[in-house]
Design an enzyme around this catalytic site. Sequence first.
Site, mmCIF file in Angstrom:
data_model
loop_
_atom_site.group_PDB
_atom_site.id
_atom_site.type_symbol
_atom_site.label_atom_id
_atom_site.label_comp_id
_atom_site.label_asym_id
_atom_site.label_seq_id
_atom_site.Cartn_x
_atom_site.Cartn_y
_atom_site.Cartn_z
ATOM 1 N N LYS A 157 -4.089 -9.430 -9.986
ATOM 2 C CA LYS A 157 -3.591 -8.214 -9.290
ATOM 3 C C LYS A 157 -4.553 -7.196 -9.658
ATOM 4 O O LYS A 157 -5.189 -7.057 -10.495
ATOM 5 C CB LYS A 157 -2.253 -7.892 -10.046
ATOM 6 C CG LYS A 157 -1.354 -7.133 -8.973
ATOM 7 C CD LYS A 157 -0.775 -7.897 -7.942
ATOM 8 C CE LYS A 157 0.073 -7.242 -7.049
ATOM 9 N NZ LYS A 157 0.854 -8.021 -6.153
HETATM 10 P P1 NAD Z 1 4.922 -0.990 1.120
HETATM 11 O O1 NAD Z 1 4.110 0.100 0.616
HETATM 12 O O2 NAD Z 1 4.572 -1.452 2.640
HETATM 13 O O3 NAD Z 1 6.654 -0.568 1.056
HETATM 14 C C1 NAD Z 1 7.091 -0.190 -0.052
HETATM 15 C C2 NAD Z 1 8.386 0.586 0.537
HETATM 16 O O4 NAD Z 1 9.172 0.924 -0.708
HETATM 17 C C3 NAD Z 1 8.347 1.867 1.325
HETATM 18 O O5 NAD Z 1 9.394 1.798 2.268
HETATM 19 C C4 NAD Z 1 8.397 2.958 0.396
HETATM 20 O O6 NAD Z 1 8.619 4.173 0.878
HETATM 21 C C5 NAD Z 1 9.597 2.233 -0.667
HETATM 22 N N1 NAD Z 1 9.399 2.905 -2.023
HETATM 23 C C6 NAD Z 1 8.404 2.888 -2.751
HETATM 24 N N2 NAD Z 1 8.681 3.401 -4.018
HETATM 25 C C7 NAD Z 1 10.063 3.571 -3.987
HETATM 26 C C8 NAD Z 1 11.232 4.203 -4.903
HETATM 27 N N3 NAD Z 1 10.815 4.437 -6.094
HETATM 28 N N4 NAD Z 1 12.308 4.140 -4.343
HETATM 29 C C9 NAD Z 1 12.787 3.514 -3.179
HETATM 30 N N5 NAD Z 1 11.931 3.415 -2.259
HETATM 31 C C10 NAD Z 1 10.628 3.278 -2.794
HETATM 32 O O7 NAD Z 1 4.848 -2.400 0.067
HETATM 33 P P2 NAD Z 1 5.286 -3.672 0.368
HETATM 34 O O8 NAD Z 1 3.905 -4.641 0.611
HETATM 35 O O9 NAD Z 1 6.422 -3.514 1.290
HETATM 36 O O10 NAD Z 1 5.640 -4.036 -1.192
HETATM 37 C C11 NAD Z 1 6.936 -3.828 -1.696
HETATM 38 C C12 NAD Z 1 7.176 -4.629 -2.973
HETATM 39 O O11 NAD Z 1 7.073 -6.055 -2.555
HETATM 40 C C13 NAD Z 1 6.112 -4.362 -4.052
HETATM 41 O O12 NAD Z 1 6.786 -4.839 -5.452
HETATM 42 C C14 NAD Z 1 5.130 -5.558 -3.657
HETATM 43 O O13 NAD Z 1 4.471 -5.769 -4.996
HETATM 44 C C15 NAD Z 1 5.889 -6.587 -3.458
HETATM 45 N N6 NAD Z 1 5.418 -7.571 -2.766
HETATM 46 C C16 NAD Z 1 4.605 -7.522 -1.704
HETATM 47 C C17 NAD Z 1 3.975 -8.534 -0.715
HETATM 48 C C18 NAD Z 1 3.424 -8.236 0.641
HETATM 49 O O14 NAD Z 1 3.140 -9.182 1.012
HETATM 50 N N7 NAD Z 1 3.374 -6.968 0.688
HETATM 51 C C19 NAD Z 1 4.238 -9.660 -1.307
HETATM 52 C C20 NAD Z 1 4.970 -10.008 -2.507
HETATM 53 C C21 NAD Z 1 5.551 -8.911 -3.165
#
Ligand code: NAD
Length: 556
Positions: free
Chosen positions: A247
């Site tokens: 990461k």
């Molecule tokens: P992203 O940036 O596209 O979306 C994150 C969302 O969460 C946004 O809507 C943001 O406004 C909201 N957010 C952020 N902080 C917040 C808070 N404190 N309270 C409420 N809402 C909040 O990110 P993503 O890619 O969707 O990732 C989200 C989570 O999923 C992360 O933990 C990431 O590590 C995990 N993840 C993502 C992927 C991927 O393929 N993108 C894969 C596995 C895990």
Amino acid sequence: MKVTKGIRNARLTYSAAPPACGILGHQLCVGEGSEKGEEERDCEGRPDGPAHLARDLADERIDPGAENVAEDEEEEHPAADRPPERPFALRVENVARGGRRSFHPALPSPQAGERKRPRPAKSRLAPVSSAPATAPRPDLPPELDDPLFRTALGQLDGALDFADVSDHAAEVLRFPERALAVSVPVHMDDGSLSVFPGYRVQHSSVLGPTKGGIRYDIAVTLGECAALAMWMTWKCALLRLPYGGAKGGIRCDPRALSKHELEGLTRRFTSDLLPVIGPQRDIPAPDMATDEQTMAWMMDTYSMQVGHAVPEIVTGKPLSVGGSVLRPEATGIGVVMVVEGAVGRLGWKLEGARCVVQGFGKVGAVAAHELARRRAQVIAVSDIQGGVHADDGLDLGELDRLHRAGGIAGAEGTRPLTNAEILELPCDILVLAATERQVTEENAPRIAARLVAEGANGPTTLEADEILAERGITVLPDILTNAGGVAVSYFEWVQDIQRLFWTREEIRTRLADLMGDALDRVWTLSESEGLSLRSAALVRSIREVAAALEARGIHP
Ligand code: NAD
């Protein structure tokens, strides 16, 4: 030219939150009598500043802050007080002073024979270690003593009680193999220069190249990256992908940066990572606040260095440069595949189930649509600015439009909710798809869902996990639930390497097979051994990695 060290607009400076500058890892520790022992090991005072990191990595010279760390630890924890059964594999040695001190005594030599962990008498239903994640752990090096890393380590320690792997394997897996800290200078649009701290942590390369996202966020630290890298190792192993976990990220406020500044930041960060990334070494992907465009810049920067297009250096790219169909939606689709499988096993129906989704980004928005497609009722969603609630179900198409325009707040026909309120809304299924540490000891007693699905990484603290377990709330753990993203990243990498691309249907079928198989193995172990789903997932993963580690042995 004005030079600002730290994060623009966020007013963080290095002096307030110094990045660990250097590289740490098992393979970089210098043994007794090493020729390299007398070298300067601190970035401070180096005429070329952090730029030396890449060269030093190639030379394997850095042992960051070893002198101070070892010295502080020695004073605070004299030998007699050290926990004898919790040896610390990442030895930090006081080479600069000619001495050699470890945090803790080394493990017994392999010749002494490997001890198996005794089967514990404690309740198997306790999902994780009861070691508090909030309290600092003096047995950790300071750069790793982060709440998220403590959570990851607590989960690992709890699961090790049931994994039945050797102490040697367990000890190796407790810490990242390698971590790189860089300082990323960027020319800002107003003519100033800002320097941003960035990190890449590789937890384990036992099963293959490391794989993991790059995030841009104000809270990125080396310890956070180390926790997320460890979870990536478990996730890949659980799905039996030939990868280890990694990461990385840059501590910045991405919303305060222009597209031009983000491009400069990404390209320079990629250059800084060149010594440690590669299609057979470490393959980045998008994560929080990074996307296809970010990956295209990374791919281009890497390709320019080697002189030809290397699409397989990153995943999550646009289709035009070797991306895969279904990758953007894969994590959210995978979340709902796991939810659907779990709901079936619990004897419920997804149709008509009332769902709340925290986070409306790449994972949460897709998960919300997938739930709605299966006739579940999505009654509330949120983004960082807050949530919206409609008891009869939300108009997700309208929310998509608002999301693209800047935020979902104020959608017509909805009631505003804070992020705290949305988590406690009564519902059948709560999907956590925002960020880590959202369900804590404080709010876990008020979570009113029957099933919690972890789309985000690490959204539930150790303490909260125990509270939810006691309250009979089923938690679908992150390393299983959000693994769809890395699964299709793997498909993208394979397609790039063979230059042969699959159809959306082929990929969806392969994804469903992988997720279904992983859920089966976790559920079966959970039932047969009486473990929580998180512990069962971790035990499965740890056994996969430990078996490979035992077969390969420790070099040299
Ligand atoms: P992203 O940036 O596209 O979306 C994150 C969302 O969460 C946004 O809507 C943001 O406004 C909201 N957010 C952020 N902080 C917040 C808070 N404190 N309270 C409420 N809402 C909040 O990110 P993503 O890619 O969707 O990732 C989200 C989570 O999923 C992360 O933990 C990431 O590590 C995990 N993840 C993502 C992927 C991927 O393929 N993108 C894969 C596995 C895990």
